[in-house]
Design a protein around this motif. Structure first.
Motif, PDB file in Angstrom:
ATOM      1  N   LEU A  42       0.821  -1.211   0.000  1.00 16.20           N
ATOM      2  CA  LEU A  42       0.000   0.000   0.000  1.00 16.20           C
ATOM      3  C   LEU A  42       0.856   1.263   0.000  1.00 16.20           C
ATOM      4  CD1 LEU A  42      -2.892  -0.995   2.402  1.00 16.20           C
ATOM      5  CD2 LEU A  42      -3.062  -0.463  -0.029  1.00 16.20           C
ATOM      6  N   TRP A  43       1.949   1.261   0.752  1.00 13.58           N
ATOM      7  CA  TRP A  43       2.856   2.407   0.723  1.00 13.58           C
ATOM      8  C   TRP A  43       3.452   2.589  -0.671  1.00 13.58           C
ATOM      9  CZ3 TRP A  43       2.480   6.095   3.921  1.00 13.58           C
ATOM     10  CH2 TRP A  43       2.270   5.892   5.275  1.00 13.58           C
ATOM     11  N   LEU A  44       3.725   1.485  -1.337  1.00 13.67           N
ATOM     12  CA  LEU A  44       4.275   1.561  -2.692  1.00 13.67           C
ATOM     13  C   LEU A  44       3.256   2.153  -3.655  1.00 13.67           C
ATOM     14  CD1 LEU A  44       6.878   0.854  -4.155  1.00 13.67           C
ATOM     15  CD2 LEU A  44       5.883  -1.350  -4.701  1.00 13.67           C
ATOM     16  N   PHE A  45       1.987   1.775  -3.506  1.00 16.50           N
ATOM     17  CA  PHE A  45       0.938   2.336  -4.357  1.00 16.50           C
ATOM     18  C   PHE A  45       0.743   3.824  -4.101  1.00 16.50           C
ATOM     19  CE2 PHE A  45      -1.468  -1.905  -5.014  1.00 16.50           C
ATOM     20  CZ  PHE A  45      -0.571  -2.227  -6.021  1.00 16.50           C
ATOM     21  N   MET A  46       1.058   4.279  -2.882  1.00 13.60           N
ATOM     22  CA  MET A  46       0.936   5.704  -2.558  1.00 13.60           C
ATOM     23  C   MET A  46       2.181   6.490  -2.952  1.00 13.60           C
ATOM     24  SD  MET A  46      -1.178   5.824   0.999  1.00 13.60           S
ATOM     25  CE  MET A  46      -0.380   4.502   1.882  1.00 13.60           C
ATOM     26  N   LYS A  47       3.040   5.843  -3.731  1.00 14.46           N
ATOM     27  CA  LYS A  47       4.257   6.451  -4.261  1.00 14.46           C
ATOM     28  C   LYS A  47       5.225   6.901  -3.154  1.00 14.46           C
ATOM     29  CE  LYS A  47       2.293   7.700  -8.652  1.00 14.46           C
ATOM     30  NZ  LYS A  47       1.929   6.363  -8.912  1.00 14.46           N
ATOM     31  N   ALA A  48       5.393   6.017  -2.171  1.00 17.47           N
ATOM     32  CA  ALA A  48       6.353   6.250  -1.092  1.00 17.47           C
ATOM     33  C   ALA A  48       7.256   5.026  -0.987  1.00 17.47           C
ATOM     34  CB  ALA A  48       5.629   6.513   0.218  1.00 17.47           C
ATOM     35  N   PRO A  49       8.171   4.851  -1.958  1.00 17.48           N
ATOM     36  CA  PRO A  49       8.982   3.625  -1.971  1.00 17.48           C
ATOM     37  C   PRO A  49       9.940   3.504  -0.794  1.00 17.48           C
ATOM     38  CG  PRO A  49       9.753   5.156  -3.632  1.00 17.48           C
ATOM     39  CD  PRO A  49       8.495   5.737  -3.065  1.00 17.48           C
ATOM     40  N   ASP A  50      10.391   4.630  -0.256  1.00 15.27           N
ATOM     41  CA  ASP A  50      11.293   4.555   0.885  1.00 15.27           C
ATOM     42  C   ASP A  50      10.587   4.005   2.122  1.00 15.27           C
ATOM     43  OD1 ASP A  50       9.723   6.829   0.814  1.00 15.27           O
ATOM     44  OD2 ASP A  50      11.175   8.080   1.875  1.00 15.27           O
ATOM     45  N   ALA A  57      11.109  -4.325   5.290  1.00 15.62           N
ATOM     46  CA  ALA A  57      12.300  -4.835   5.971  1.00 15.62           C
ATOM     47  C   ALA A  57      12.086  -4.973   7.472  1.00 15.62           C
ATOM     48  CB  ALA A  57      13.483  -3.913   5.697  1.00 15.62           C
ATOM     49  N   ILE A  58      11.544  -3.939   8.084  1.00  8.60           N
ATOM     50  CA  ILE A  58      11.408  -3.953   9.539  1.00  8.60           C
ATOM     51  C   ILE A  58      10.067  -4.539   9.963  1.00  8.60           C
ATOM     52  CG2 ILE A  58      11.284  -2.503  11.595  1.00  8.60           C
ATOM     53  CD1 ILE A  58      13.279  -0.643  10.207  1.00  8.60           C
ATOM     54  N   GLY A  59       8.984  -4.058   9.377  1.00  8.47           N
ATOM     55  CA  GLY A  59       7.649  -4.481   9.798  1.00  8.47           C
ATOM     56  C   GLY A  59       7.371  -5.947   9.545  1.00  8.47           C
ATOM     57  N   ALA A  60       7.748  -6.426   8.370  1.00  9.21           N
ATOM     58  CA  ALA A  60       7.461  -7.826   8.045  1.00  9.21           C
ATOM     59  C   ALA A  60       8.663  -8.726   8.285  1.00  9.21           C
ATOM     60  CB  ALA A  60       7.025  -7.943   6.590  1.00  9.21           C
ATOM     61  N   GLY A  61       9.853  -8.221   8.103  1.00  7.75           N
ATOM     62  CA  GLY A  61      11.046  -9.061   8.181  1.00  7.75           C
ATOM     63  C   GLY A  61      11.626  -9.201   9.571  1.00  7.75           C
TER      64      GLY A  61
END
Length: 78
Positions: A42-50, A57-61
């Motif tokens: 969802l963050w990627l769809f909102m154009k926030a790749p960082d 990395a942190i939330g899921a990994g």
């Protein structure tokens, strides 16, 4: 694209409710990792790749790995 966003948000809400209601700790961690990955998309769809990369990395990994490590050192009750 709008329909995909709605479906992902609904899946995100279902994951959040499922984590709260799951009795099995390992199952809850797996659902939580899925929540983090969907949030990253969802963050990627909102154009926030960082932010998406950080969430993945942190939330899921890292968080999921730490939770699984803690669960492996405790006794699991179902």
């Amino acid at each position: 694209m709008q329909l995909l966003n709605v479906v992902l948000v609904i899946f995100l809400i279902v994951c959040a409710i499922a984590v709260e209601r799951t009795k099995d700790l390992l199952g809850a961690v797996i659902i939580y990792a899925a929540y983090g990955l969907v949030m990253a998309v969802l963050w990627l769809f909102m154009k926030a790749p960082d932010i998406a990369l950080t969430e993945a990395a942190i939330g899921a990994g890292v968080t999921a790995i730490l939770f699984i490590g803690v669960i492996s050192r405790t006794r699991r009750m179902e």
